[in-house]
Write a protein that holds these residues in place. Structure first.
Motif, mmCIF file in Angstrom:
data_model
loop_
_atom_site.group_PDB
_atom_site.id
_atom_site.type_symbol
_atom_site.label_atom_id
_atom_site.label_comp_id
_atom_site.label_asym_id
_atom_site.label_seq_id
_atom_site.Cartn_x
_atom_site.Cartn_y
_atom_site.Cartn_z
ATOM 1 N N ASP A 46 0.863 -1.170 0.000
ATOM 2 C CA ASP A 46 0.000 0.000 0.000
ATOM 3 C C ASP A 46 0.905 1.227 0.000
ATOM 4 N N TRP A 70 -3.113 5.379 -1.991
ATOM 5 C CA TRP A 70 -3.917 6.460 -1.425
ATOM 6 C C TRP A 70 -3.340 7.754 -2.005
ATOM 7 N N HIS A 101 -4.315 4.973 8.044
ATOM 8 C CA HIS A 101 -3.590 3.800 7.561
ATOM 9 C C HIS A 101 -2.109 4.059 7.788
#
Ligand SMILES: C[S@@+](CC[C@H](N)C(=O)[O-])C[C@H]1O[C@@H](n2cnc3c(N)ncnc32)[C@H](O)[C@@H]1O
Length: 201
Positions: A46, A70, A101
């Motif tokens: 991520d 993101w 996160h």
């Protein structure tokens, strides 16, 4: 809305297409080769991307193997250009945005020119990063081409910031980022990679 965001909102619909036209295409190729060389293979991570714009590097990160990105930006029109279920767009300021996160990887390309405190952005990136996470950045330097780039933005009333490497590294270190590697690229940029946390013993 601040002038930089107004400017990028106006540019947004054509931003990716403009990247493919000369002379930006030439600069993009040189800069992205350096940036993506420092990113390397990501294998499912991520990634937090600060100042993602219309998603030029967001797409490249996914192509490099990122699982999900993101993408943070202050321009709603820029974020509107991105459509993928592997991208979460976040409208916010890179200096103080909060994403719920923690990340192993952060990219911030072409955004430090437009912020009042690079140190604040780097500290905020660090707050979202696990120990050992990497950060890759692209920023503009104060050479003759960098000053020409500043003059270009002054024409639409946007004041930009240029950084010497030692100045940027010091701002990164204050946020807990250790310099690993840096490369000059294009006419007026430096791409650099950092790690969060102390050097291994
Ligand atoms: C030169 S563009 C680069 C976009 C993208 N990284 C790329 O390489 O195509 C700079 C972007 O940073 C965004 N930006 C500038 N200042 C910002 C801030 N304080 N918070 C969030 N985004 C910001 C602008 O809206 C714009 O989309």
């Amino acid at each position: 809305m601040d002038r930089a965001t107004e400017y990028f909102d106006r540019q947004a619909p054509d931003y990716l297409a403009a990247s493919g036209r000369w002379p930006w295409s030439w600069l993009r190729r040189a800069e992205s080769a350096a940036v993506l060389g420092l990113v390397g293979r990501i294998s499912g991570s991520d990634v937090l991307e600060l100042g993602a714009g219309a998603g030029y590097y967001t797409r490249a990160l996914l192509d490099c193997g990122a699982g999900h990105v993101w993408a943070v930006d202050r321009s709603p029109e820029m974020l509107r250009q991105m459509r993928s279920d592997r991208i979460t767009t976040v409208l916010g300021d890179v200096a103080d945005v909060r994403v719920a996160h923690q990340f192993d990887a952060v990219l911030a390309a072409g955004v430090f020119e437009f912020v009042s405190s690079a140190q604040q952005v780097l500290a905020n990136a660090s707050q979202h990063a696990r120990d050992g996470a990497w950060l890759v950045v692209l920023y503009s330097v104060p050479n003759v081409w960098g000053r020409a780039f500043r003059a270009f933005h002054a024409r639409h009333d946007v004041d930009i910031h240029l950084y010497r490497r030692e100045q940027f590294d010091a701002a990164a270190a204050a946020g807990g980022w250790r310099a690993v590697e840096a490369k000059r690229c294009g006419l007026f940029c430096t791409a650099a990679r950092y790690r969060k946390g102390p050097a291994p013993a």
